[in-house]
Scaffold this motif. Structure first.
Motif, short mmCIF file in Angstrom:
data_model
loop_
_atom_site.label_atom_id
_atom_site.label_comp_id
_atom_site.label_asym_id
_atom_site.label_seq_id
_atom_site.Cartn_x
_atom_site.Cartn_y
_atom_site.Cartn_z
N THR A 164 48.63 5.77 26.07
CA THR A 164 49.05 5.04 27.40
C THR A 164 48.49 5.68 28.58
OG1 THR A 164 51.04 6.16 27.64
CG2 THR A 164 51.87 4.93 25.61
N ALA A 165 49.27 4.24 29.44
CA ALA A 165 48.45 4.81 31.06
C ALA A 165 49.29 5.56 31.52
CB ALA A 165 48.88 3.61 32.21
N GLU A 166 50.76 6.07 30.28
CA GLU A 166 51.49 7.67 31.08
C GLU A 166 51.59 8.89 30.49
OE1 GLU A 166 52.99 3.47 32.20
OE2 GLU A 166 52.54 4.29 30.17
N ASN A 167 50.82 9.17 29.47
CA ASN A 167 50.45 9.94 28.29
C ASN A 167 49.63 10.57 29.13
OD1 ASN A 167 49.22 8.00 26.77
ND2 ASN A 167 49.93 8.95 25.49
N GLY A 168 48.51 9.19 29.34
CA GLY A 168 46.64 10.37 29.85
C GLY A 168 46.01 9.71 28.95
N GLY A 169 46.22 7.92 28.89
CA GLY A 169 45.06 7.52 28.30
C GLY A 169 43.88 7.37 29.23
N THR A 170 42.31 7.87 28.59
CA THR A 170 40.40 7.87 28.61
C THR A 170 40.40 6.79 30.24
OG1 THR A 170 40.39 9.06 27.25
CG2 THR A 170 38.50 7.93 28.23
N LEU A 171 41.12 7.91 31.50
CA LEU A 171 40.63 5.65 32.50
C LEU A 171 38.89 6.25 32.74
CD1 LEU A 171 42.04 8.44 35.51
CD2 LEU A 171 42.55 6.55 33.91
N GLY A 211 39.99 11.77 31.48
CA GLY A 211 40.71 12.46 30.62
C GLY A 211 42.10 11.47 32.40
N GLY A 212 43.14 10.43 31.32
CA GLY A 212 44.18 10.13 32.34
C GLY A 212 44.98 11.49 32.56
N PRO A 213 45.69 11.14 34.03
CA PRO A 213 46.81 11.99 34.22
C PRO A 213 47.48 11.85 33.19
CG PRO A 213 46.82 10.26 35.62
CD PRO A 213 45.65 9.84 34.94
N ASN A 214 48.58 12.73 32.52
CA ASN A 214 50.11 12.45 32.36
C ASN A 214 51.03 12.88 32.98
OD1 ASN A 214 52.35 13.16 29.70
ND2 ASN A 214 50.82 13.92 28.34
N THR A 215 51.92 11.64 33.21
CA THR A 215 52.94 11.70 33.78
C THR A 215 54.62 12.24 33.02
OG1 THR A 215 53.27 9.45 34.10
CG2 THR A 215 51.53 10.47 35.36
N THR A 217 57.26 13.82 30.48
CA THR A 217 58.06 15.09 30.72
C THR A 217 57.74 15.76 29.27
OG1 THR A 217 59.84 14.32 30.29
CG2 THR A 217 59.34 14.21 32.51
N ASP A 218 58.00 15.03 28.19
CA ASP A 218 57.24 15.52 27.10
C ASP A 218 56.08 14.76 25.85
OD1 ASP A 218 58.52 12.76 26.68
OD2 ASP A 218 60.44 13.21 25.69
N SER A 219 55.33 14.29 26.36
CA SER A 219 54.62 14.02 25.64
C SER A 219 53.15 13.71 25.99
CB SER A 219 54.66 12.29 25.56
OG SER A 219 54.02 11.30 24.82
N TYR A 220 52.58 13.96 24.21
CA TYR A 220 51.30 15.05 24.38
C TYR A 220 49.87 13.64 24.11
CZ TYR A 220 51.61 20.01 25.06
OH TYR A 220 51.55 21.14 24.81
N ARG A 221 48.97 13.74 24.50
CA ARG A 221 48.36 12.17 24.32
C ARG A 221 47.27 13.29 23.34
NH1 ARG A 221 42.36 10.73 26.98
NH2 ARG A 221 42.86 12.81 25.90
N PHE A 222 46.92 12.72 21.60
CA PHE A 222 46.38 13.32 20.90
C PHE A 222 45.38 12.10 20.94
CE2 PHE A 222 46.44 16.11 17.19
CZ PHE A 222 45.22 16.81 17.29
N GLY A 223 43.61 13.02 20.96
CA GLY A 223 42.75 12.36 20.92
C GLY A 223 41.80 13.22 20.13
N LEU A 224 40.60 13.14 19.86
CA LEU A 224 39.45 12.84 18.82
C LEU A 224 38.55 12.46 19.36
CD1 LEU A 224 39.50 13.94 15.37
CD2 LEU A 224 37.18 12.68 16.52
#
Length: 299
Positions: A164-171, A211-215, A217-224
């Motif tokens: 997502t845009a909030e959890n750091g989805g690749t820019l 990598g996008g910013p993770n704004t 408070t409790d969610s990791y963005r997990f990618g491979l």
């Protein structure tokens, strides 16, 4: 001015259709490319690995709240599923494997470029992590833009969790693969990659991304992520020190070759008995257990 969104295709798209979008925009999202069993398997296999490593300590690039792990062919069987995906491989072949004609004596013959695995990485961006500087992955080879008449890398980012845009989805900056090297990227030109787990972003080495910013408070963005690169370029990840022979032998022959156990593109041969030999021949020998086993003594 809002940057254009990335185009989305379905898994039944042809490699040619995906390549057309990538060469126009710099990247494409393939929705639902991998099934639930694959994403669950990746999560189950790699979460313990990432739990056991520290975050980066580089506030600028690696991030201080981001965890990374490589060597994924030895850490999850599902890495083979990603690397052997027909759509991803087809896109990589079409973009990278462009032969050029060379003279061998008086005869003009096609010399294929080929591809190999440039590296693998599992990445979890943690809450509070800022955005990664926008960059081009082909900069590691001092690639110029535009130039050389070919791309150096075709990369995939598989969403193990939702992006997502909030959890750091690749820019990604759509269209930035067409820029020359005098234009710097700006964050306001980038769009976040938003996609469900199992979907994937495929892009090329000349496209600005990060990598996008993770704004949250409790969610990791997990990618491979992994990259297919031109076979004559040095890979970022050193597979010879990353994997042992048993791990290599368990892989499909296509991946053995693409982890550089091959000299089919005229680089990577090994001398055996006075002959320039293909390393694949060594893998098939029962007496070959290390770099020196079964080879003639060096003087």
């Amino acid at each position: 001015m809002t940057a254009p969104a990335l185009t989305r295709l379905t898994p039944d798209a042809t490699p040619e259709e995906a390549v057309a979008v990538i060469m126009r925009d710099g990247g494409v999202i393939i929705e639902g490319l991998f099934d639930d069993a694959t994403t669950a398997g990746l999560e189950n296999d790699l979460n313990p690995v990432l739990d056991g490593v520290d975050t980066g300590h580089d506030e600028v690039f690696a991030g201080s709240r981001t965890k990374r792990a490589g060597g994924l062919f030895a850490r999850t069987e599902h890495m083979v599923t990603v690397a052997m995906n027909p759509l991803y491989r087809g896109v990589a072949d079409l973009i990278l494997n462009k032969p050029i004609d060379i003279f061998v004596g008086a005869e003009s013959v096609p010399n294929p470029a080929g591809k190999h695995v440039g590296g693998t990485s599992a990445i979890k961006i943690g809450p509070g992590q800022g955005s990664q500087p926008l960059h081009r992955d082909d900069s590691v080879w001092l690639w110029r833009h535009p130039g050389y008449g070919r791309e150096a890398r075709v990369q995939i980012m598989v969403a193990v969790s939702d992006f997502t845009a909030e959890n750091g989805g690749t820019l990604v900056i759509p269209g930035s693969h067409l820029w020359d090297d005098t234009r710097a990227p700006r964050l306001d030109e980038a769009v976040p990659t938003e996609m469900k787990a199992g979907s994937a972003l495929i892009w090329i080495g000349s496209t600005y991304h990060g990598g996008g910013p993770n704004t949250t408070t409790d969610s990791y963005r997990f990618g491979l992520s992994m990259g297919y690169d031109l076979a004559f370029l040095r890979p970022e990840e050193n597979s010879f020190l990353t994997y042992n022979l048993d791990e290599i032998r368990r892989l499909p022959k296509e991946l053995q070759r693409e982890l550089d156990w091959s000299s089919e593109h005229y680089v990577g041969w090994v001398e055996v008995g006075g002959q320039m030999s293909d390393p694949m021949d060594l893998l098939e020998r029962d007496d070959y257990t290390s770099i020196d086993a079964g080879l003639p003594a060096r003087v």
